[in-house]
Design an enzyme around this catalytic site. Structure first.
Site, PDB file in Angstrom:
ATOM      1  N   HIS A  67      14.657   3.694  -6.529  1.00 37.32           N
ATOM      2  CA  HIS A  67      16.111   3.677  -6.245  1.00 37.32           C
ATOM      3  C   HIS A  67      17.033   2.360  -5.973  1.00 37.32           C
ATOM      4  O   HIS A  67      15.857   1.617  -5.263  1.00 37.32           O
ATOM      5  CB  HIS A  67      16.859   4.680  -5.213  1.00 37.32           C
ATOM      6  CG  HIS A  67      17.236   6.315  -5.456  1.00 37.32           C
ATOM      7  ND1 HIS A  67      18.267   6.143  -5.416  1.00 37.32           N
ATOM      8  CD2 HIS A  67      16.755   6.449  -6.588  1.00 37.32           C
ATOM      9  CE1 HIS A  67      17.825   7.980  -6.361  1.00 37.32           C
ATOM     10  NE2 HIS A  67      16.580   7.960  -6.980  1.00 37.32           N
ATOM     11  N   GLU A  78      19.997   7.114 -13.507  1.00 41.82           N
ATOM     12  CA  GLU A  78      21.461   7.644 -12.645  1.00 41.82           C
ATOM     13  C   GLU A  78      21.784   6.183 -12.546  1.00 41.82           C
ATOM     14  O   GLU A  78      21.461   4.443 -12.406  1.00 41.82           O
ATOM     15  CB  GLU A  78      21.024   7.810 -11.321  1.00 41.82           C
ATOM     16  CG  GLU A  78      20.014   9.631 -11.617  1.00 41.82           C
ATOM     17  CD  GLU A  78      19.435   9.131 -10.039  1.00 41.82           C
ATOM     18  OE1 GLU A  78      20.615  10.409  -9.649  1.00 41.82           O
ATOM     19  OE2 GLU A  78      18.294   9.207  -9.602  1.00 41.82           O
TER      20      GLU A  78
END
Length: 321
Positions: A38, A107
């Protein structure tokens, strides 16, 4: 027997701690490990987002047995697929064959930082398909040039290539991604124990291939503390993939989960220190046909107690599933 894995959750711990955690997980007897990739945590309460690939390189040198895998990395926005191929090949060499490359369509939370926009889900899957083709071509050796709908590669080559390239896992959430995983992946990755995902995967060529699931847990001898921590740091997970893939930052996740109650999280995440409750939470994955399940202990500062408890109580119980 289902293999039980440990998750290095980069959103809740810094890089040195993550390496210490996976070393302890290897010592505790976990069968494999995975790491998130991330650029942002889901919630500010989690507080971290180190560069996963640097952590992986350090983990490869600090461990000797436990397999390593991205869970998952997106090869289409922050990273060009040719760069992912180089990173994965290097990791396979550093780990002496212990690395698997887990890929997904991404994402918005992480990929927005490069300012390339966030297209519709079907476009993101098209991009992932093209990226996998590029990565596999580079794994085969030699020079690669590619001019496709989404990516260009000009005269690329992997100069340090392992004899056995990393297996490629593909994250799934619906029929289209299951088809992509079945036809072009070496294993399936999912975060929900849905049998229909595995059925679709098998229908498109996935039969006999590994399928890896993931389950958040919140161990603590004080169950109330475990529930509070899970609610504080993991309530975002109840939003579902279709929502979570679209939100652009921690503020969005905080707003989307503002009405989620602690008891709602406790219904979805095993909390406390009841071994039977944790075993029963893993069982749906086993019953659905998953061959591996990676556990996520919620709370960066609660990893070692969880690992000690896992070694002495949880892992022996899960071996009997």
């Amino acid at each position: 027997m289902v293999r039980i894995g440990y998750t290095m959750m980069t959103e809740q711990a810094g890089p040195r701690d993550l390496v210490d955690h996976v070393v302890a997980a290897e010592r505790a007897g976990f069968d494999f490990s995975v790491i998130s990739d991330h650029s942002f945590p889901w919630l500010e309460a989690q507080g971290h987002a180190p560069y996963a690939w640097s952590v992986l390189g350090a983990a490869a040198q600090a461990t000797s047995r436990i397999p390593l895998m991205t869970y998952v990395t997106c090869p289409t926005f922050r990273y060009h697929p040719a760069v992912i191929a180089q990173k994965a090949a290097t990791m396979q060499l550093l780990s002496q064959g212990r690395f698997r490359l887990g890929l997904g369509s991404g994402e918005n939370l992480n990929e927005h930082i490069v300012g390339a926009g966030w297209p519709a889900a079907h476009v993101r899957l098209d991009m992932l398909h093209e990226a996998v083709e590029i990565i596999r071509s580079l794994f085969e050796g030699g020079y690669v040039s590619h001019h496709g709908a989404h990516f260009d590669v000009e005269n690329a080559r992997l100069w340090d290539l392992p004899d056995d390239p990393p297996a490629i896992g593909i994250a799934v959430s619906g029929d289209r991604s299951c088809e992509l995983a079945g036809r072009h992946g070496d294993l399936l990755i999912a975060t929900e124990p849905k049998r229909e995902l595995l059925t679709a995967f098998d229908a498109h060529g996935g039969s006999g291939k590994p399928r890896v699931g993931q389950l958040p847990v919140s161990y603590d001898p004080d169950r109330d503390a475990a529930v509070a921590r899970a609610h504080d740091q993991f309530r975002w997970a109840l939003g579902g993939w279709k929502v979570n893939a679209e939100l652009p930052g921690p503020a969005g996740f905080a707003q989307a989960s503002q009405h989620t109650r602690p008891e709602d999280v406790a219904d979805a995440v095993p909390c406390g220190d009841d071994v039977d409750a944790f075993v029963e939470a893993v069982r749906p994955y086993v019953d659905a046909g998953f061959t591996e399940v990676a556990l996520v202990q919620i709370g960066g500062d609660r990893q070692q107690p969880f690992l000690d408890w896992s070694e002495s109580k949880l892992l022996p119980a899960l071996r009997e599933l």
